[in-house]
Design an enzyme around this catalytic site. Sequence first.
Site, PDB file in Angstrom:
ATOM      1  N   ARG A  67       0.883  -1.179   0.000  1.00 43.58           N
ATOM      2  CA  ARG A  67       0.000   0.000   0.000  1.00 43.58           C
ATOM      3  C   ARG A  67       0.912   1.217   0.000  1.00 43.58           C
ATOM      4  O   ARG A  67       1.532   1.535   1.020  1.00 43.58           O
ATOM      5  CB  ARG A  67      -0.920  -0.015   1.219  1.00 43.58           C
ATOM      6  CG  ARG A  67      -1.641   1.292   1.432  1.00 43.58           C
ATOM      7  CD  ARG A  67      -2.789   1.195   2.406  1.00 43.58           C
ATOM      8  NE  ARG A  67      -3.919   0.514   1.814  1.00 43.58           N
ATOM      9  CZ  ARG A  67      -5.160   0.553   2.301  1.00 43.58           C
ATOM     10  NH1 ARG A  67      -5.419   1.228   3.397  1.00 43.58           N
ATOM     11  NH2 ARG A  67      -6.137  -0.079   1.700  1.00 43.58           N
ATOM     12  N   HIS A  93      -7.127   0.685  -6.684  1.00 42.66           N
ATOM     13  CA  HIS A  93      -7.350  -0.193  -5.530  1.00 42.66           C
ATOM     14  C   HIS A  93      -8.034  -1.475  -6.036  1.00 42.66           C
ATOM     15  O   HIS A  93      -9.203  -1.728  -5.734  1.00 42.66           O
ATOM     16  CB  HIS A  93      -8.231   0.546  -4.515  1.00 42.66           C
ATOM     17  CG  HIS A  93      -8.237  -0.063  -3.144  1.00 42.66           C
ATOM     18  ND1 HIS A  93      -7.434  -1.127  -2.778  1.00 42.66           N
ATOM     19  CD2 HIS A  93      -8.980   0.236  -2.036  1.00 42.66           C
ATOM     20  CE1 HIS A  93      -7.677  -1.433  -1.512  1.00 42.66           C
ATOM     21  NE2 HIS A  93      -8.603  -0.636  -1.048  1.00 42.66           N
ATOM     22  N   GLN A 127      -9.950  -4.142  -3.719  1.00 41.67           N
ATOM     23  CA  GLN A 127     -11.260  -3.690  -3.237  1.00 41.67           C
ATOM     24  C   GLN A 127     -12.349  -4.041  -4.245  1.00 41.67           C
ATOM     25  O   GLN A 127     -13.422  -4.518  -3.879  1.00 41.67           O
ATOM     26  CB  GLN A 127     -11.214  -2.165  -3.025  1.00 41.67           C
ATOM     27  CG  GLN A 127     -12.526  -1.582  -2.534  1.00 41.67           C
ATOM     28  CD  GLN A 127     -12.890  -2.098  -1.160  1.00 41.67           C
ATOM     29  OE1 GLN A 127     -12.097  -2.015  -0.242  1.00 41.67           O
ATOM     30  NE2 GLN A 127     -14.093  -2.644  -1.001  1.00 41.67           N
ATOM     31  N   ASP A 173     -17.287   6.763  -1.852  1.00 39.48           N
ATOM     32  CA  ASP A 173     -16.011   6.560  -1.166  1.00 39.48           C
ATOM     33  C   ASP A 173     -15.688   7.850  -0.402  1.00 39.48           C
ATOM     34  O   ASP A 173     -16.283   8.909  -0.647  1.00 39.48           O
ATOM     35  CB  ASP A 173     -14.921   6.246  -2.210  1.00 39.48           C
ATOM     36  CG  ASP A 173     -13.547   5.984  -1.582  1.00 39.48           C
ATOM     37  OD1 ASP A 173     -13.479   5.687  -0.379  1.00 39.48           O
ATOM     38  OD2 ASP A 173     -12.540   6.094  -2.319  1.00 39.48           O
ATOM     39  N   CYS A 193     -16.468   1.350   0.316  1.00 31.97           N
ATOM     40  CA  CYS A 193     -15.338   0.457   0.610  1.00 31.97           C
ATOM     41  C   CYS A 193     -14.881   0.561   2.056  1.00 31.97           C
ATOM     42  O   CYS A 193     -14.196  -0.331   2.553  1.00 31.97           O
ATOM     43  CB  CYS A 193     -14.187   0.757  -0.338  1.00 31.97           C
ATOM     44  SG  CYS A 193     -13.605   2.454  -0.216  1.00 31.97           S
ATOM     45  N   ARG A 248     -13.392  -8.851   1.270  1.00 32.64           N
ATOM     46  CA  ARG A 248     -11.970  -8.588   1.031  1.00 32.64           C
ATOM     47  C   ARG A 248     -11.156  -9.843   1.365  1.00 32.64           C
ATOM     48  O   ARG A 248     -10.216 -10.197   0.651  1.00 32.64           O
ATOM     49  CB  ARG A 248     -11.476  -7.410   1.889  1.00 32.64           C
ATOM     50  CG  ARG A 248     -12.052  -6.056   1.521  1.00 32.64           C
ATOM     51  CD  ARG A 248     -11.540  -5.572   0.178  1.00 32.64           C
ATOM     52  NE  ARG A 248     -10.100  -5.452   0.141  1.00 32.64           N
ATOM     53  CZ  ARG A 248      -9.400  -4.414   0.604  1.00 32.64           C
ATOM     54  NH1 ARG A 248     -10.034  -3.367   1.091  1.00 32.64           N
ATOM     55  NH2 ARG A 248      -8.074  -4.399   0.524  1.00 32.64           N
TER      56      ARG A 248
HETATM   57  N1  NVA Z   1     -10.083   6.424  -1.645  1.00 33.82           N
HETATM   58  C1  NVA Z   1      -9.784   5.933  -0.335  1.00 33.82           C
HETATM   59  C2  NVA Z   1      -9.960   4.462  -0.256  1.00 33.82           C
HETATM   60  C3  NVA Z   1      -9.752   3.897   1.126  1.00 33.82           C
HETATM   61  C4  NVA Z   1      -9.855   2.413   1.161  1.00 33.82           C
HETATM   62  C5  NVA Z   1      -8.366   6.320   0.057  1.00 33.82           C
HETATM   63  O1  NVA Z   1      -7.467   6.295  -0.789  1.00 33.82           O
HETATM   64  O2  NVA Z   1      -8.163   6.651   1.209  1.00 33.82           O
HETATM   65  N1   CP Z   2     -11.256  -0.453   2.092  1.00 32.95           N
HETATM   66  C1   CP Z   2     -10.004  -0.460   2.562  1.00 32.95           C
HETATM   67  O1   CP Z   2      -9.034  -0.669   1.832  1.00 32.95           O
HETATM   68  O2   CP Z   2      -9.924  -0.229   3.899  1.00 32.95           O
HETATM   69  P1   CP Z   2      -8.586   0.008   4.742  1.00 32.95           P
HETATM   70  O3   CP Z   2      -8.050   1.342   4.344  1.00 32.95           O
HETATM   71  O4   CP Z   2      -9.044  -0.052   6.163  1.00 32.95           O
HETATM   72  O5   CP Z   2      -7.629  -1.079   4.415  1.00 32.95           O
END
Ligand code: NVA
Ligand code: CP
Length: 311
Positions: free
Chosen positions: A101, A128, A131, A226, A267, A295
């Site tokens: 990540r 992502h 997801q 989101d 998500c 997930r």
């Molecule tokens: N768009 C959000 C998704 C979190 C799972 C982010 O990047 O924080």
């Molecule tokens: N949806 C998702 O990726 O959640 P986290 O940021 O908690 O991993």
Amino acid sequence: MARHFLTLNDVTNEELKNILNWADEIKKNPGKYSGELKDKTLLMIFAKPSLRTRVSFEVGITQLGGHGIYYDISTSPMGKKETIGDTAKTSSRYVDIVMARLFEHSDIEEYAENSDVPVINALTNFSHPCQIVADLQTIKEKKGELMGLKLAYLGDSNNNVTHSLICGCTKVGMNISVGCPKGEVFMPQKKVVDEGKKIAEETGGSVTITHNAEEAVKDADVVYTDSWMSYHIKAEEKEERMKTLMPYQVNRELMDRAKPDAIFMNCLPAMRGMEQTAEVIDGPQSVVFDEAENRLHAQKAVMLFLLGKFK
Ligand code: NVA
Ligand code: CP
């Protein structure tokens, strides 16, 4: 050469359908797969916070008989005292599979180019994909099919989840309608929209971008939103973003424009009173916790696929 999963375009439409079927099968019969990745090690690199990704990947690899190493980037020399490539080459000598990540998508691409073992994108600012595999699994469970369904995505759309939804929905023949403010800050990137439209020509799906929230959700089977404050967005932007994005908040009135049996998805993490109201996310149409659960199953399928356990 190792197979990587950096965007949904790294798998064919057929492979995506297979991964979704395997995710279902793993969910129904988890015990059958408990030794499939015995003695395999997953390296889990995190440059941003997480609940779902961090926990579901570690539980997933453990349930498959393997082991996960949580690696917080702040304790790593990667990108500071050594190149991303050197980290990737070194970790390839220790582990069997990596999930990362990171902030910049180009960083995970650089990591994957230098990795001898599969690399899974666990979220970058651009995409992502894990997801969306879980999301498609959830929609299929709730609706019985994917082809021909309409998904309406509302809100911040120059966004990793939006980009991966455009790709994932079109790959399975769904119609995606994005409702967002005008301008490049909030609109999905053009290359993603163009690519989605091209995929849709083959699969029978479609991609529509509108700045009218009601038009976006009209007759939708799925309403998705989101966070307005993605992990990489600065806290000082919050007030301005809330003002601009408020017309796209998923509230009761907006949900009523979708089909009566529409499901609501996010998500997560989610903020009540921002991208959706509490009434919607805590209401009967919301499937957000089934989505979060998937997930786990979806990522087990992705890991097994990348490690050649499913052909
Ligand atoms: N768009 C959000 C998704 C979190 C799972 C982010 O990047 O924080
Ligand atoms: N949806 C998702 O990726 O959640 P986290 O940021 O908690 O991993």
